[in-house]
Motif scaffolding. Structure first.
Motif, mmCIF file in Angstrom:
data_model
loop_
_atom_site.group_PDB
_atom_site.id
_atom_site.type_symbol
_atom_site.label_atom_id
_atom_site.label_comp_id
_atom_site.label_asym_id
_atom_site.label_seq_id
_atom_site.Cartn_x
_atom_site.Cartn_y
_atom_site.Cartn_z
ATOM 1 N N PHE A 79 -56.912 -7.085 -6.073
ATOM 2 C CA PHE A 79 -56.316 -6.795 -4.773
ATOM 3 C C PHE A 79 -57.046 -5.651 -4.096
ATOM 4 O O PHE A 79 -57.383 -5.724 -2.902
ATOM 5 C CB PHE A 79 -54.835 -6.469 -4.944
ATOM 6 C CG PHE A 79 -54.159 -6.015 -3.687
ATOM 7 C CD1 PHE A 79 -53.953 -6.885 -2.628
ATOM 8 C CD2 PHE A 79 -53.718 -4.699 -3.559
ATOM 9 C CE1 PHE A 79 -53.330 -6.467 -1.460
ATOM 10 C CE2 PHE A 79 -53.098 -4.272 -2.396
ATOM 11 C CZ PHE A 79 -52.893 -5.156 -1.342
ATOM 12 N N ALA A 80 -57.303 -4.571 -4.843
ATOM 13 C CA ALA A 80 -58.003 -3.425 -4.263
ATOM 14 C C ALA A 80 -59.401 -3.809 -3.798
ATOM 15 O O ALA A 80 -59.857 -3.373 -2.735
ATOM 16 C CB ALA A 80 -58.075 -2.288 -5.283
ATOM 17 N N VAL A 94 -62.917 2.975 3.144
ATOM 18 C CA VAL A 94 -62.457 2.231 1.975
ATOM 19 C C VAL A 94 -61.342 3.013 1.282
ATOM 20 O O VAL A 94 -61.051 4.167 1.625
ATOM 21 C CB VAL A 94 -63.623 1.965 0.994
ATOM 22 C CG1 VAL A 94 -64.667 1.066 1.661
ATOM 23 C CG2 VAL A 94 -64.249 3.268 0.521
ATOM 24 N N LEU A 95 -60.705 2.370 0.292
ATOM 25 C CA LEU A 95 -59.530 2.964 -0.347
ATOM 26 C C LEU A 95 -59.809 4.332 -0.952
ATOM 27 O O LEU A 95 -58.966 5.234 -0.867
ATOM 28 C CB LEU A 95 -58.992 2.017 -1.421
ATOM 29 C CG LEU A 95 -58.324 0.738 -0.913
ATOM 30 C CD1 LEU A 95 -58.058 -0.213 -2.068
ATOM 31 C CD2 LEU A 95 -57.037 1.066 -0.167
ATOM 32 N N LEU A 160 -50.058 -1.668 -10.826
ATOM 33 C CA LEU A 160 -50.189 -0.281 -10.381
ATOM 34 C C LEU A 160 -51.331 0.423 -11.103
ATOM 35 O O LEU A 160 -52.092 1.190 -10.493
ATOM 36 C CB LEU A 160 -48.876 0.463 -10.596
ATOM 37 C CG LEU A 160 -47.726 0.080 -9.660
ATOM 38 C CD1 LEU A 160 -46.426 0.712 -10.125
ATOM 39 C CD2 LEU A 160 -48.040 0.477 -8.223
ATOM 40 N N GLN A 161 -51.453 0.169 -12.396
ATOM 41 C CA GLN A 161 -52.539 0.781 -13.153
ATOM 42 C C GLN A 161 -53.897 0.327 -12.612
ATOM 43 O O GLN A 161 -54.775 1.153 -12.331
ATOM 44 C CB GLN A 161 -52.431 0.433 -14.638
ATOM 45 C CG GLN A 161 -53.590 0.989 -15.472
ATOM 46 C CD GLN A 161 -53.462 0.635 -16.940
ATOM 47 O OE1 GLN A 161 -52.359 0.642 -17.487
ATOM 48 N NE2 GLN A 161 -54.570 0.326 -17.592
ATOM 49 N N GLY A 162 -54.083 -0.983 -12.488
ATOM 50 C CA GLY A 162 -55.365 -1.496 -12.026
ATOM 51 C C GLY A 162 -55.701 -1.033 -10.617
ATOM 52 O O GLY A 162 -56.850 -0.653 -10.325
ATOM 53 N N TYR A 166 -58.775 1.693 -9.638
ATOM 54 C CA TYR A 166 -59.796 1.379 -8.635
ATOM 55 C C TYR A 166 -59.851 2.477 -7.575
ATOM 56 O O TYR A 166 -60.938 2.961 -7.208
ATOM 57 C CB TYR A 166 -59.477 0.031 -7.991
ATOM 58 C CG TYR A 166 -60.499 -0.425 -6.970
ATOM 59 C CD1 TYR A 166 -61.470 -1.363 -7.299
ATOM 60 C CD2 TYR A 166 -60.476 0.080 -5.672
ATOM 61 C CE1 TYR A 166 -62.407 -1.781 -6.364
ATOM 62 C CE2 TYR A 166 -61.412 -0.329 -4.736
ATOM 63 C CZ TYR A 166 -62.373 -1.261 -5.086
ATOM 64 O OH TYR A 166 -63.300 -1.660 -4.150
ATOM 65 N N VAL A 167 -58.700 2.882 -7.074
ATOM 66 C CA VAL A 167 -58.649 3.877 -5.999
ATOM 67 C C VAL A 167 -59.202 5.220 -6.458
ATOM 68 O O VAL A 167 -59.964 5.879 -5.738
ATOM 69 C CB VAL A 167 -57.204 4.026 -5.497
ATOM 70 C CG1 VAL A 167 -57.064 5.239 -4.575
ATOM 71 C CG2 VAL A 167 -56.761 2.759 -4.765
#
Length: 218
Positions: A79-80, A94-95, A160-162, A166-167
């Motif tokens: 998703f991210a 970007v995030l 949430l972890q993944g 990424y963020v």
């Protein structure tokens, strides 16, 4: 977990461009999504999820949580990645260059659009204690599995972890420390480094979420 904490701003910009309102009816106040006949969307049919939960855990205790958590991590990262691709196309930061509260607002909106429930993030313990707390009301997994032993929300925890790995660009863990399935007022997740979470696992179901958070902060 460290992350640039810029001005909060309006999390709907540029993120508002990523949603077009199509799909099932979604109640933004509860995070519940339903199809026209009124049936709730719960990732898969509730009887299928209950059967899968029973079969996996009968074969190997904890298998449901492990497999759904791993799937959630992959989903959060995917998703991210997709969001960053769209932000780049729109010419937006970007995030990793967005304030953390804006990123979590996007994750909460994703939970709502998926019908997973109403997610609220709490960053009050992030600066001093390195903890991100998230609380989920009206969990679709709790709705699917019903009351019983064991927590229900391994997939949202993994997501949430993944997503936050990424963020932040850092390895993290996310652990559900309270679940409405076993009588808690809502489902509670804590995100921090994995080594801080592992000692908490024996406490799950024995101590309330607030007690576990207090222990992490002590």
């Amino acid at each position: 977990m460290t992350h640039p904490m810029g001005p909060s701003g309006d999390s709907k910009s540029p993120f508002g461009h990523l949603f077009d309102g199509r799909g099932p009816h979604i109640d933004p106040a509860s995070g519940v999504a339903v199809v026209p006949d009124g049936s709730r969307i719960v990732v898969a049919a509730a009887p299928f999820l209950r059967a899968t939960h029973a079969v996996l855990n009968s074969e190997q205790p904890g298998a449901w949580a492990a497999q759904f958590h791993a799937g959630g991590v992959a989903a959060g990262q995917a998703f991210a990645t997709a969001v960053d691709r769209e932000l780049t196309r729109l010419g937006q930061p970007v995030l990793s260059d967005q304030p953390l509260d804006a990123c979590l607002a996007l994750a909460a909106r994703h939970f709502t659009t998926q019908g997973w429930g109403l997610l609220q993030a709490d960053l009050s313990d992030a600066p001093e204690h390195g903890l991100v707390i998230a609380r989920l009301r009206h969990s679709s997994f709790v709705a699917a599995l019903g009351e019983g032993d064991g927590f229900a929300d391994a997939l949202p925890a993994g997501f949430l972890q993944g997503f936050l790995e990424y963020v932040s660009g850092q390895p993290l863990g996310c652990l559900e420390i309270g679940c409405a399935r076993v009588g808690a007022p809502h489902c509670t997740f804590v995100i921090t480094s994995a080594d801080r979470l592992d000692p908490l696992r024996p406490l799950l179901g024995l101590k309330a979420a607030d007690e576990i958070i207090a222990q992490l902060k002590s």
